[in-house]
Write a protein that holds these residues in place. Structure first.
Motif, PDB file in Angstrom:
ATOM      1  N   TYR A 239      69.307  59.168  24.009  1.00 17.47           N
ATOM      2  CA  TYR A 239      69.459  59.286  25.456  1.00 17.47           C
ATOM      3  C   TYR A 239      68.134  59.660  26.118  1.00 17.47           C
ATOM      4  CZ  TYR A 239      74.402  58.786  24.725  1.00 17.47           C
ATOM      5  OH  TYR A 239      75.627  58.269  24.390  1.00 17.47           O
ATOM      6  N   ASP A 240      67.861  59.010  27.236  1.00 13.98           N
ATOM      7  CA  ASP A 240      66.630  59.288  27.980  1.00 13.98           C
ATOM      8  C   ASP A 240      66.677  60.656  28.636  1.00 13.98           C
ATOM      9  OD1 ASP A 240      65.489  56.845  27.348  1.00 13.98           O
ATOM     10  OD2 ASP A 240      66.301  55.854  29.124  1.00 13.98           O
TER      11      ASP A 240
ATOM     12  N   ALA B  99      68.344  66.944  19.890  1.00 14.78           N
ATOM     13  CA  ALA B  99      69.289  67.144  20.991  1.00 14.78           C
ATOM     14  C   ALA B  99      69.641  65.857  21.718  1.00 14.78           C
ATOM     15  CB  ALA B  99      68.720  68.147  21.993  1.00 14.78           C
ATOM     16  N   PHE B 100      68.728  64.855  21.691  1.00 17.39           N
ATOM     17  CA  PHE B 100      68.891  63.661  22.519  1.00 17.39           C
ATOM     18  C   PHE B 100      69.486  62.481  21.756  1.00 17.39           C
ATOM     19  CE2 PHE B 100      65.746  66.385  24.350  1.00 17.39           C
ATOM     20  CZ  PHE B 100      66.083  66.407  25.691  1.00 17.39           C
TER      21      PHE B 100
ATOM     22  N   ALA C 138      65.757  73.016  22.631  1.00 19.19           N
ATOM     23  CA  ALA C 138      64.746  72.175  23.270  1.00 19.19           C
ATOM     24  C   ALA C 138      64.295  72.783  24.595  1.00 19.19           C
ATOM     25  CB  ALA C 138      65.295  70.763  23.488  1.00 19.19           C
ATOM     26  N   ILE C 139      65.247  73.308  25.366  1.00 21.34           N
ATOM     27  CA  ILE C 139      64.902  73.911  26.652  1.00 21.34           C
ATOM     28  C   ILE C 139      64.080  75.179  26.442  1.00 21.34           C
ATOM     29  CG2 ILE C 139      65.858  75.042  28.695  1.00 21.34           C
ATOM     30  CD1 ILE C 139      68.294  73.094  28.353  1.00 21.34           C
ATOM     31  N   ALA C 140      64.501  76.022  25.499  1.00 24.29           N
ATOM     32  CA  ALA C 140      63.772  77.264  25.235  1.00 24.29           C
ATOM     33  C   ALA C 140      62.353  76.980  24.769  1.00 24.29           C
ATOM     34  CB  ALA C 140      64.519  78.101  24.191  1.00 24.29           C
TER      35      ALA C 140
ATOM     36  N   GLN D  11      64.203  63.435  27.956  1.00 26.06           N
ATOM     37  CA  GLN D  11      64.024  63.340  26.502  1.00 26.06           C
ATOM     38  C   GLN D  11      62.706  63.981  26.081  1.00 26.06           C
ATOM     39  OE1 GLN D  11      62.601  59.678  24.145  1.00 26.06           O
ATOM     40  NE2 GLN D  11      64.790  59.321  24.475  1.00 26.06           N
ATOM     41  N   MET D  12      62.731  64.675  24.953  1.00 25.30           N
ATOM     42  CA  MET D  12      61.528  65.332  24.430  1.00 25.30           C
ATOM     43  C   MET D  12      61.319  64.951  22.970  1.00 25.30           C
ATOM     44  SD  MET D  12      62.115  69.188  25.888  1.00 25.30           S
ATOM     45  CE  MET D  12      63.326  69.415  27.193  1.00 25.30           C
ATOM     46  N   LYS D  13      60.057  65.062  22.528  1.00 26.78           N
ATOM     47  CA  LYS D  13      59.693  64.833  21.133  1.00 26.78           C
ATOM     48  C   LYS D  13      59.370  66.164  20.459  1.00 26.78           C
ATOM     49  CE  LYS D  13      57.645  60.315  22.184  1.00 26.78           C
ATOM     50  NZ  LYS D  13      56.395  59.511  22.171  1.00 26.78           N
TER      51      LYS D  13
END
Length: 372
Positions: A63-64, A55-56, A118-120, A38-40
């Motif tokens: 989702y973690d 995305a999460f 989010a990944i990029a 998970q990201m902020k």
């Protein structure tokens, strides 16, 4: 056979320190997957809040972690699989790619644009903009970086697609083949869910809700052309009804004419001034060249979904093109193909393809959400 697959899972998790795993579909067949924690927003974009990245979040559940295929998908018996050393599956349209993912059982889906974004952005924040097969089997900027041919060469004897994961460490999103996602830059484009253009208007399935991609018939197709779940974005990045006055759109900066050529475009909030009238024209520029119309501040959500750049060309390692057509419905493909040079990249976004589009340089990968 299952015992062998269990051994594979233990090996993959051990070699990656738990960053990769093996997830089995409802037929008991394995895919090698990368865990995405998970990201902020604050971890990914300039001035981002402490809120969890879209995305999460799926249907009000946070989702973690999520899981994305380590490799471009292959298709076996109508199901998508993530395995190394394979020729990526291509020549399927958006809905076929979704169906190959959904056929694997509960939790499986086409990765959302929000997850790709989010990944990029993580790659940009961590200085690991992945290289890849962007110039006939090699990286355009690092031609000594090469993968292995996985399909017939073209008429000039040049490599086209390369085998999944066959490139060096720099072809992985974290510059580590043991832990990272392979081939996010180049090789083949990848269909993404939860985003589209309709006559230039940016529309999304809010948050990561497109992960719950359940459709028993056309009336329940949440990403179908007529789905009521599609929302536009207002100038502040809020979700609003499609067609709302002042919604965000991509518009050419001048009349695109009727000839096929890449034309500059910008982000606007309001009515199109330069809507194309025929299919042929398309907008193209590097993502970092896409600007907002004077007086419009780019909302954080547009940055967090990689719809607009957050930084200059150097921050993106001079990689990642941006395409669009503002006529009809257009679905996203991401990453670039083997002939796109600097236009390919983890942040590359092409919004000029129709839902029915299919070609030999467009593939996909599978993703998974839920408890293991």
């Amino acid at each position: 056979m299952k015992a062998n697959f269990d051994s594979l899972k233990l090996t993959v998790e051990g070699m990656s320190g738990g960053k990769n795993t093996v997830i089995f579909d409802d037929m008991g067949m394995p895919s090698i997957m990368v865990r995405i924690p998970q990201m902020k927003f604050s971890e990914l974009i300039t001035g981002g809040t402490q809120d969890i990245h879209d995305a999460f979040i799926c249907n009000e559940v946070t989702y973690d972690c999520l899981y994305i295929g380590k490799y471009h998908a292959i298709v076996v018996n109508g199901r998508a699989y993530s395995l190394a050393g394979k020729d990526p599956a291509v020549n399927m349209n958006f809905d076929q790619a979704r169906a190959y993912c959904r056929a694997k059982g509960a939790g499986w889906h086409l990765p959302t644009n929000a997850l790709y974004a989010a990944i990029a952005l993580w790659c940009k924040a961590n200085g690991t903009q992945p290289h890849g097969n962007t110039s006939y089997g090699a990286d355009n900027a690092k031609p000594y970086e090469k993968g292995f041919a996985s399909c017939a060469r073209d008429g000039s004897g040049r490599i086209q697609r390369t085998a999944t994961g066959s490139g060096p460490d720099s072809w992985y999103h974290d510059f580590n083949s043991a832990t990272g996602i392979a081939d996010l830059c180049g090789n083949v484009w990848e269909w993404a869910g939860g985003l589209r253009l309709v006559d230039g208007e940016i529309q999304v399935i809010p948050y990561g809700n497109a992960m719950a991609d359940i459709y028993a018939d056309a009336s329940k197709d949440i990403q179908g052309p007529s789905s009521t779940l599609w929302k536009a974005l207002d100038k502040d990045g809020n979700f609003v009804a499609p067609g709302t006055a002042g919604s965000l759109k991509y518009d050419y900066t001048a009349d695109p004419g009727t000839a096929s050529a890449g034309k500059p475009f910008q982000l606007i909030a309001g009515a199109l001034a330069h809507k194309q009238t025929v299919e042929a024209p398309y907008g193209y520029q590097m993502l970092t060249a896409t600007a907002a119309k004077s007086g419009l501040t780019v909302p954080a959500r547009a940055l967090a979904l990689c719809l607009m750049p957050d930084g200059d060309a150097e921050a993106y390692d001079n990689r990642g093109g941006h395409w669009m057509r503002n006529l009809g419905e257009r679905l996203p493909i991401r990453g670039g193909g083997w002939v796109y040079g600097a236009g390919a990249g983890a942040s590359a976004l092409d919004l000029d393809a129709p839902r029915s589009g299919a070609s030999g340089d467009v593939g996909f990968r599978a993703a998974y959400y839920g408890n293991l």
